[in-house]
Design an enzyme around this catalytic site. Structure first.
Site, PDB file in Angstrom:
ATOM      1  N   HIS A   1     -20.640 -11.627  29.820  1.00  0.00           N
ATOM      2  CA  HIS A   1     -21.202  -9.978  29.307  1.00  0.00           C
ATOM      3  C   HIS A   1     -22.762 -11.809  29.184  1.00  0.00           C
ATOM      4  O   HIS A   1     -22.629 -12.460  29.010  1.00  0.00           O
ATOM      5  CB  HIS A   1     -21.118 -10.039  27.768  1.00  0.00           C
ATOM      6  CG  HIS A   1     -21.527 -10.845  26.436  1.00  0.00           C
ATOM      7  ND1 HIS A   1     -20.796 -10.344  25.130  1.00  0.00           N
ATOM      8  CD2 HIS A   1     -22.403 -12.126  26.380  1.00  0.00           C
ATOM      9  CE1 HIS A   1     -20.425 -11.316  24.844  1.00  0.00           C
ATOM     10  NE2 HIS A   1     -21.439 -11.867  24.970  1.00  0.00           N
TER      11      HIS A   1
ATOM     12  N   ASP B   1     -16.293 -12.267  28.393  1.00  0.00           N
ATOM     13  CA  ASP B   1     -15.932 -11.694  29.047  1.00  0.00           C
ATOM     14  C   ASP B   1     -16.921 -11.578  30.085  1.00  0.00           C
ATOM     15  O   ASP B   1     -17.212 -10.382  30.945  1.00  0.00           O
ATOM     16  CB  ASP B   1     -15.880 -10.397  27.973  1.00  0.00           C
ATOM     17  CG  ASP B   1     -16.996  -9.586  27.425  1.00  0.00           C
ATOM     18  OD1 ASP B   1     -18.759 -10.439  27.654  1.00  0.00           O
ATOM     19  OD2 ASP B   1     -17.405  -8.989  26.617  1.00  0.00           O
TER      20      ASP B   1
ATOM     21  N   ASP C   1     -31.292 -10.221  22.559  1.00  0.00           N
ATOM     22  CA  ASP C   1     -30.853  -8.897  22.300  1.00  0.00           C
ATOM     23  C   ASP C   1     -30.569  -9.157  20.915  1.00  0.00           C
ATOM     24  O   ASP C   1     -31.187 -10.100  20.180  1.00  0.00           O
ATOM     25  CB  ASP C   1     -29.344  -8.743  22.604  1.00  0.00           C
ATOM     26  CG  ASP C   1     -28.532 -10.362  22.269  1.00  0.00           C
ATOM     27  OD1 ASP C   1     -29.298 -11.264  21.928  1.00  0.00           O
ATOM     28  OD2 ASP C   1     -28.111 -10.830  22.751  1.00  0.00           O
TER      29      ASP C   1
ATOM     30  N   GLU D   1     -22.062  -5.566  28.764  1.00  0.00           N
ATOM     31  CA  GLU D   1     -20.414  -5.756  27.986  1.00  0.00           C
ATOM     32  C   GLU D   1     -20.161  -5.121  29.658  1.00  0.00           C
ATOM     33  O   GLU D   1     -21.219  -4.885  30.386  1.00  0.00           O
ATOM     34  CB  GLU D   1     -20.301  -5.274  27.341  1.00  0.00           C
ATOM     35  CG  GLU D   1     -20.493  -5.312  25.968  1.00  0.00           C
ATOM     36  CD  GLU D   1     -20.174  -6.830  24.804  1.00  0.00           C
ATOM     37  OE1 GLU D   1     -19.944  -7.802  25.623  1.00  0.00           O
ATOM     38  OE2 GLU D   1     -19.964  -6.804  23.962  1.00  0.00           O
TER      39      GLU D   1
HETATM   40  P1  PGA Z   1     -21.652 -18.779  21.870  1.00  0.00           P
HETATM   41  O1  PGA Z   1     -22.110 -17.293  22.621  1.00  0.00           O
HETATM   42  O2  PGA Z   1     -22.916 -19.489  22.770  1.00  0.00           O
HETATM   43  O3  PGA Z   1     -21.490 -18.616  20.725  1.00  0.00           O
HETATM   44  O4  PGA Z   1     -20.503 -18.238  23.038  1.00  0.00           O
HETATM   45  C1  PGA Z   1     -22.247 -17.060  23.968  1.00  0.00           C
HETATM   46  C2  PGA Z   1     -23.141 -15.241  23.959  1.00  0.00           C
HETATM   47  O5  PGA Z   1     -22.052 -14.296  23.607  1.00  0.00           O
HETATM   48  O6  PGA Z   1     -23.766 -15.145  25.116  1.00  0.00           O
END
Ligand code: PGA
Length: 272
Positions: free
Chosen positions: A138, A136, A67, A143
């Protein structure tokens, strides 16, 4: 889903690096799907260390990142392209032409996303997709409410994601609200998937991904439909799993089974 529970983040990263190394050794021209975020960055540190020890080689490796924020140029210090340069690409022998990224400033979003999908297919598909998971639920920037069949497209970020990622930005107004992301369906097309999660803040999302119903409200739950997913978590991220005793039992017995098979092979060789 193979669930591997380790006592702490260091052990999670050691296990994850071992998995990546096995894949990269088995297929030197591997196509990797890469994620950004605090968890994958520890894995990239291990991969850079492994590369300097001569254990892995990026000369023929192709990559596709999941992304990118809409509105940020590649050289913006908070762009995911910049993040990957700083945390991996600049520190290993990957060839620039083998790095693939969604643009944060596409002329035509729909066309650009379609082209990204075509590039993945042209590269022979993703062999190993590395994923983090958001609080959440995702994966990528898919999302909650994302179609579980979605392809690469634009998504509006949730307030929760914006809050979680704000720490990387200096000024509030700099934090983008939109991103381009591979879809859930795009991710499910990968041959193998490796998911990493550490810390208590991820415990609910991890439980929903592994044991919850298959639902667009937790896009990571779609991974239940994929036949080759390995989840590596620490105790804190595993703390809300109901079946954790079974995962630990499976983990212990798998190793014993491999030992047994090895012994069997040795006995057969001796007899032959
Ligand atoms: P993080 O992000 O490793 O910084 O917790 C994971 C994500 O949002 O996919």
């Amino acid at each position: 889903m193979l669930v591997l529970i380790h006592p702490n983040e260091a052990a999670v990263i050691a296990e994850a690096y071992g998995i990546v190394r096995r894949h990269m050794t088995a297929k030197p021209a591997i196509t990797l799907g890469l994620a950004t975020g605090g968890t994958p960055v520890r894995l990239y540190e291990a991969m850079i260390a492994g590369y300097s020890r001569g254990e892995i080689d990026f000369a023929r490796v192709k990559t596709f990142n999941l992304d990118e924020y809409v509105g940020l140029a590649q050289d913006h210090p908070q762009s995911y392209y910049h993040f990957m340069n700083v945390h991996l690409f600049n520190l290993v022998n990957i060839q620039r032409r083998n790095i693939h990224f969604l643009s944060g400033l596409p002329h035509d979003i729909e066309k650009h996303c379609e082209e990204y999908e075509k590039l993945i297919v042209k590269a022979g598909g993703i062999d190993l997709q590395i994923l983090g998971i958001g609080r959440d639920g995702h994966i990528g920037f898919n999302e909650p409410s994302s179609s579980l069949c979605s392809r690469t497209r634009d998504k509006t970020l949730t307030r929760e994601t914006i809050e979680d990622n704000r720490r990387f930005f200096t000024k509030d107004e700099d934090m983008p609200r939109w991103a381009l992301t591979m879809g859930v369906g795009t991710i499910l097309d990968s041959r193998n998937i490796l998911v990493l999660a550490t810390g208590r803040a991820k415990a609910n999302a991890v439980a929903a991904m592994v044991e919850g119903p298959l639902t667009a409200m937790c896009p990571a739950s779609a991974l239940q439909m994929h036949p080759r997913v390995t989840l590596v978590v620490d105790e804190a991220a595993a703390s809300k799993l109901n079946q954790d005793a079974y995962y630990r039992w499976m983990q212990a017995n798998d190793y014993r089974m491999y030992d047994l098979l090895e012994k069997g092979k040795r006995t057969r060789r001796r007899r032959a």
